[in-house]
Design a protein around this motif. Structure first.
Motif, PDB file in Angstrom:
ATOM      1  N   VAL A   1       0.835  -1.208   0.000  1.00 36.93           N
ATOM      2  CA  VAL A   1       0.000   0.000   0.000  1.00 36.93           C
ATOM      3  C   VAL A   1       0.867   1.253   0.000  1.00 36.93           C
ATOM      4  CG1 VAL A   1      -1.692   1.344   1.316  1.00 36.93           C
ATOM      5  CG2 VAL A   1      -1.942  -1.144   1.125  1.00 36.93           C
ATOM      6  N   SER A   2       1.910   1.270   0.825  1.00 38.07           N
ATOM      7  CA  SER A   2       2.711   2.491   0.978  1.00 38.07           C
ATOM      8  C   SER A   2       3.826   2.634  -0.046  1.00 38.07           C
ATOM      9  CB  SER A   2       3.306   2.544   2.391  1.00 38.07           C
ATOM     10  OG  SER A   2       4.147   1.425   2.628  1.00 38.07           O
ATOM     11  N   LEU A   3       4.367   1.497  -0.522  1.00 41.13           N
ATOM     12  CA  LEU A   3       5.542   1.566  -1.393  1.00 41.13           C
ATOM     13  C   LEU A   3       5.330   0.949  -2.765  1.00 41.13           C
ATOM     14  CD1 LEU A   3       8.335   0.531   1.159  1.00 41.13           C
ATOM     15  CD2 LEU A   3       7.435   2.815   0.686  1.00 41.13           C
ATOM     16  N   GLY A   4       4.247   0.205  -2.934  1.00 42.95           N
ATOM     17  CA  GLY A   4       3.994  -0.426  -4.220  1.00 42.95           C
ATOM     18  C   GLY A   4       4.721  -1.727  -4.439  1.00 42.95           C
ATOM     19  N   THR A   5       5.303  -2.313  -3.392  1.00 46.71           N
ATOM     20  CA  THR A   5       5.959  -3.609  -3.529  1.00 46.71           C
ATOM     21  C   THR A   5       4.901  -4.708  -3.643  1.00 46.71           C
ATOM     22  OG1 THR A   5       6.088  -3.685  -1.112  1.00 46.71           O
ATOM     23  CG2 THR A   5       8.048  -2.937  -2.290  1.00 46.71           C
TER      24      THR A   5
END
Length: 775
Positions: free
Chosen positions: A425-429
Motif C-alpha cells: 500500500v505504501s511503497l507499491g511492492t
C-alpha cells in the motif's frame, strides 16, 4: 522471461559487468556467420586433475544414481534422438513476420529461421540446453561461438499448456538488428551460459582474433563441477604413494560437510527449530552461488571451494533487479534472495532443503518446511487462515511466492519472508496475497492481515522504507539509510545496497558510516562502502580505502583499485604506488576475462580515463563499438573523453554517429544538446535537450537542463512550464524546486515562488528530522 539486457544510455557504471547464471539472454547481434568450428570444444583434452564423473561412479554409486537424469546431468547435451525434446517433424512456428520451420535432415536436427541478416537460413542444432520446463537449442557459428535460439520448446505436459514451440520474447518484434535477437552477444553461450552448464569450462577468448577456443572437461554439470578436480581423491582412494598426506579432505579440494552431525531440534516455545551448532562456513552456499546468482565473472580459473567473491561479483538489491523490499523482480536466481532470509542467518544451507545430487526437495514442499517448523503451530488455519490442505494453506504460497521467467519457468523467491501488504500500500511492492487474490486490491490484503493478526509481524527484513527512499530521492533518504547501516543484524546485502545509495546523500554523518563499512567483516558490505566513495575527492577516497588494496577478497581488492585509480601518482610513496598498481592490474585482468563483451571494454575505458590515459581509454571504447556498433554507453563515454581532452569536433562526430543508430536514445540527445551548448548553437541545443526530456520523463536532470536552456534562449515562461510538469513526477527533487523558485521570482511570480520555497523548506525539515531520529 529471459533477462532483457538492453544497452542503457547513461554513462556506464565503473563496476564490473553483471551477467546471468543460467539460461541465455541478449544484447546485440555481432558480425557472425555460420561456419562449423574446426574442433568441437567437447573433445579437447581436459586438464590433468579433472578425471571425469565416470571415475567417481564406481565408488559413489548411490550419489551417481541420484544425479542421473537431474537438471545438472541434463544441463547441456549433444543434439541426438535421445536428447531432443522438441518437435522437429516439419513443425512451423510464426513470430510476428518470421515463420520458422523445425525439421530433420537425416540424423541432423535443423531449423530454418531468420539469421544475422534477417533472411531465412538453415541452421543445424548442435546441442540441447536444459530439459524442463523448457529446452533451448544451441547453434554453432564461426569464431568458436555457440548461440542460443530465441525459440524454445515448452517441455511441460500438454495439459499444462506445454508441448509447443514458443518465443522467449512473445510480445516483442525481435528482428536481426534488435539487441535481443538470438544471434546477438547476450545470446552467446560462451559468455552467458557456458560456465554454469558444463564442468571445468575455460572460455578462452582471444581478443586479437576475436575468436573463442572454449573447452570443458564434461559437457554437463558433473561431480567435479561441485567437488573440484578428482585426481588427488582417486590417489587417496587407490592408496597410491603419498596418499596419507592428502589430509582430512581425502584429496578433494573441498569437503561439503557443513551438515555433518548437525541436528535441528524444535524449540517447544517458538515451534521453530534451532541449529544444534552454529554453521561455521558458507562454503556450500557460495559453491551454489557461482551459478545460482546474478553476478559478474572475475576469473575463468575458478576451482570449487574458492570464495565466491574471489571469482565473482554479486549484484546488490538494485532497482530493476529487486523490489525495494528485496523481493525478486528481474531474473536474479537464488543467492541474492537467500542471503536476505532469516533462514540463512539461522544457519540453514542449501542442502538442508535440496538433495544435492538429484537437486530435488527433501520431501514435499510442506514436509521440507515442517522439518523446522512445528506442524501444530504453523500448518493450521490458526496461523495461515486458509483451508487446511488447500493451496492457500501451503507455506510456500505465502512465504516463497513465484515469478515467471522465460515465459514458462516459475521461480520461487528464496528470501522466505512474511507477506507485507502494508508495504504494498505504501511503497507499491508486491505481496503474496494479491498474487492469488488477483481481483483484490492491496488495501484489502492489508486489512485482512490486521484483522487476523491484530499486530501483524513485520518480519526479519526491515529495509524496504530505507531502500525505497534512497531510490526515489525522498528527503528522509539519508537518515533512513544511515539508520539501516547501524543495524548490523540486518542482511549484509541490504546494508551494502544502502551504502551504494548513500553516495547520493552525503551528509556529515555519512563519512563515519562509510568508513565503518570499509572495515566490515562481510566483503559484500565492504564492496558497498567502496561504491559510496564515488562522490568524494581522490585524497579522501585513498585515506579511507587504501587498506582494501590488500583485501583478502579479490572482488574487494579490484573494486578498490578501480576506485583509487584516479589518485595522482606523485602524491603516493613507492609502496603505495606498488599496491595500487597491483590492484589495478587485477581489475584489468578481471575485465579481460570478458573481453568479448562491450561492457568489459567500456569498463576498461573508464578505468584508463580515471588514470588519465586518454589513448588507452579511447581504444577500449572503440573496441566496445567493434563488438557492438549500437552500444550506446561506449559512444557516450568516448564523446565525453573527447570533450575532456578538448576534441569537441570529435565529440560531436561520435554523438552524431550514435544518434544515426539509436535516434530514440535520451542520453544521446542530452549529450548532443550539451555539446551544442558548448558550441554556442543554443537553438539546436534546446531542440536536442527537449527531445531528451521527452524520451526520458523519469530523468529529472534531463528536464532541468532543458529548462535552463529554455531560459538562456529567452523562453522563461516555457522553462517554468517544463519544470512544473517534471516536479509532479519528481516531488522530492531539490534542484527542480530551487530552479522553480529562481525562475518564478525572475518572472515576477512571487506567490508561486513562495509556495515552492515552502515546499523546499518542508523537504529540508523532513531530511533533518530523519537525521535527528537516527542519532
Amino acid at each position: 522471461m529471459p533477462i532483457k539486457i538492453r544497452a542503457v544510455s547513461s554513462l556506464l557504471t565503473l563496476g564490473l559487468v553483471l551477467i546471468t547464471g543460467a539460461f541465455c539472454s541478449v544484447v546485440e547481434a555481432s558480425t557472425l556467420s555460420q561456419q562449423p568450428i574446426s574442433k568441437p570444444a567437447s573433445v579437447k583434452q581436459a586438464e590433468a586433475e579433472y578425471v571425469g564423473g565416470e571415475h567417481c561412479a564406481s565408488c559413489h554409486a548411490e550419489q551417481n544414481k541420484l544425479w542421473r537424469g537431474s537438471h545438472h546431468d541434463l544441463a547441456m547435451q549433444p543434439a541426438t534422438e535421445q536428447t531432443i525434446l522438441g518437435n522437429f517433424n516439419d513443425a512451423e512456428f510464426i513470430h510476428f513476420d518470421v515463420t520458422s520451420r523445425f525439421y530433420r535432415d537425416g540424423d541432423r536436427f535443423m531449423v530454418r529461421t531468420d539469421g544475422l541478416d534477417g533472411k531465412l537460413q538453415d541452421f543445424e542444432i548442435k546441442y540441447t540446453f536444459g530439459v524442463t520446463p523448457l529446452q533451448q537449442y544451441l547453434i554453432e557459428f564461426k569464431g568458436g561461438r555457440l548461440q542460443a535460439l530465441g525459440i524454445a520448446w515448452d517441455a511441460r505436459p500438454k495439459e499444462q499448456g506445454g508441448q509447443r514451440w514458443f518465443h522467449l520474447y512473445p510480445d516483442e518484434h525481435i528482428d536481426h538488428e534488435d539487441e535481443l535477437h538470438w544471434t546477438g552477444l547476450n545470446q552467446n553461450w560462451n559468455y552467458m551460459c557456458a560456465e554454469c552448464h558444463s564442468t571445468n569450462v575455460k572460455k578462452n577468448y582471444d581478443a586479437k582474433s576475436r575468436r573463442f577456443d572454449t573447452s570443458w572437461s564434461e559437457i554437463d554439470v558433473a561431480c567435479e563441477a561441485c567437488h573440484g578436480p578428482g585426481l588427488e581423491h582417486i590417489k587417496w582412494a587407490d592408496k597410491e604413494e603419498g596418499w596419507q598426506a592428502l589430509g582430512k579432505n581425502l584429496g578433494l579440494v573441498i569437503a561439503l560437510d557443513e551438515r555433518k552431525n548437525v541436528a535441528w531440534p524444535i524449540d517447544s516455545k517458538t515451534g521453530t527449530a534451532v541449529r544444534s551448532e552454529s554453521r561455521k562456513s558458507t562454503t556450500e552456499i557460495e559453491l551454489c552461488a557461482r551459478c545460482h546468482a546474478r553476478r559478474g565473472v572475475l576469473s575463468q580459473d575458478y576451482i570449487p571451494g574458492q570464495g565466491f567473491l574471489d571469482a565473482h561479483r554479486p549484484a546488490l538489491l538494485t532497482e530493476r533487479l529487486y523490489h525495494a523490499d528485496g523481493q525478486i523482480q528481474d531474473e536474479v536466481y537464488v543467492y541474492g534472495s537467500f542471503i536476505q532470509s532469516k533462514m540463512f542467518h539461522a544457519g540453514v544451507t542449501c542442502s538442508d532443503c535440496h538433495e544435492p545430487h538429484s537437486l530435488k526437495l527433501r520431501g514435499s514442499t510442506e514436509q521440507v518446511c515442517l522439518q523446522c517448523h512445528a506442524a501444530d503451530r504453523f500448518a493450521t488455519p490458526k496461523h495461515h487462515f486458509h483451508e487446511s490442505g488447500g493451496e492457500g494453506g501451503r507455506c510456500v504460497q505465502c512465504h516463497m511466492p513465484k515469478t515467471n521467467y522465460m515465459v514458462v519457468d516459475p521461480r520461487a523467491d528464496h528470501s522466505i519472508r512474511i507477506p507485507r501488504p502494508d508495504l504494498s500500500v505504501s511503497l507499491g511492492t508486491p505481496n503474496a496475497c494479491i498474487q492469488c487474490h488477483t481481483d483484490k486490491p492491496n488495501a484489502w490484503a492489508a486489512e485482512r492481515f490486521q484483522a487476523w493478526y491484530d499486530n501483524p509481524a513485520k518480519g526479519y527484513q526491515q529495509y524496504a522504507e530505507a531502500l525505497h527512499a534512497g531510490r526515489s530521492g525522498a528527503p528522509e533518504a539519508a537518515g533512513l539509510l544511515l539508520e539501516l547501516l547501524s543495524r548490523e543484524q540486518q542482511p549484509a546485502i541490504a546494508r551494502a545496497t544502502a551504502l551504494s545509495l548513500l553516495g547520493s546523500y552525503l551528509v556529515p554523518q555519512s563519512l563515519q558510516a562509510i568508513s565503518d563499512s570499509l572495515n566490515d567483516e562481510d566483503p559484500i558490505v565492504r564492496l558497498g562502502g567502496l561504491t559510496a566513495l564515488e562522490a568524494l575527492q581522490p585524497n579522501m577516497q585513498f585515506r579511507l580505502a587504501a587498506h582494501l588494496l590488500d583485501d583478502p577478497v579479490r572482488a574487494v581488492r579490484i573494486e578498490a583499485g578501480l576506485m583509487l585509480a584516479s589518485m595522482p601518482s606523485d602524491s603516493l610513496d613507492s609502496e603505495q604506488r606498488t599496491r595500487l598498481a597491483k590492484a589495478v592490474d587485477e581489475y584489468v585482468a578481471a575485465q579481460r576475462v570478458n573481453a568479448d563483451h562491450p561492457q568489459a571494454q567500456a569498463n576498461l575505458g573508464n578505468l584508463y580515463a580515471r588514470m588519465g590515459d586518454a589513448r588507452k581509454a579511447a581504444a577500449a571504447y572503440r573496441e566496445a563499438l567493434v563488438l557492438n556498433k549500437r552500444f550506446v554507453p561506449a559512444y557516450l563515454n568516448l564523446a565525453d573523453l573527447y570533450r575532456q581532452t578538448g576534441r569537441e569536433v570529435d565529440a560531436k562526430r561520435v554523438l552524431g554517429e550514435a544518434l544515426a543508430l539509436a535516434p530514440d536514445d535520451a542520453g544521446l540527445h542530452h549529450a548532443h544538446g550539451l555539446a551544442l551548448v558548448r558550441g554556442k548553437e543554443l537553438q539546436r541545443a534546446v531542440e536536442a535537450l527537449r527531445r531528451a526530456a521527452e524520451l526520458a520523463p523519469e530523468n529529472a536532470r534531463h528536464a532541468y537542463v532543458y529548462a535552463v536552456a529554455l531560459d538562456a534562449s529567452g523562453k522563461l515562461t516555457r522553462a517554468i512550464e517544463v519544470l512544473e510538469q517534471v516536479q509532479v513526477l519528481h516531488e522530492y527533487n531539490p534542484e527542480i524546486l530551487s530552479a522553480l523558485i529562481s525562475y518564478c521570482r525572475k518572472a515576477g511570480m512571487t506567490r508561486m515562488a513562495e509556495q515552492y520555497q515552502a515546499q523546499l523548506a518542508e523537504l529540508q525539515r523532513r531530511a533533518m528530522g530523519a537525521l535527528r531520529a537516527n542519532k
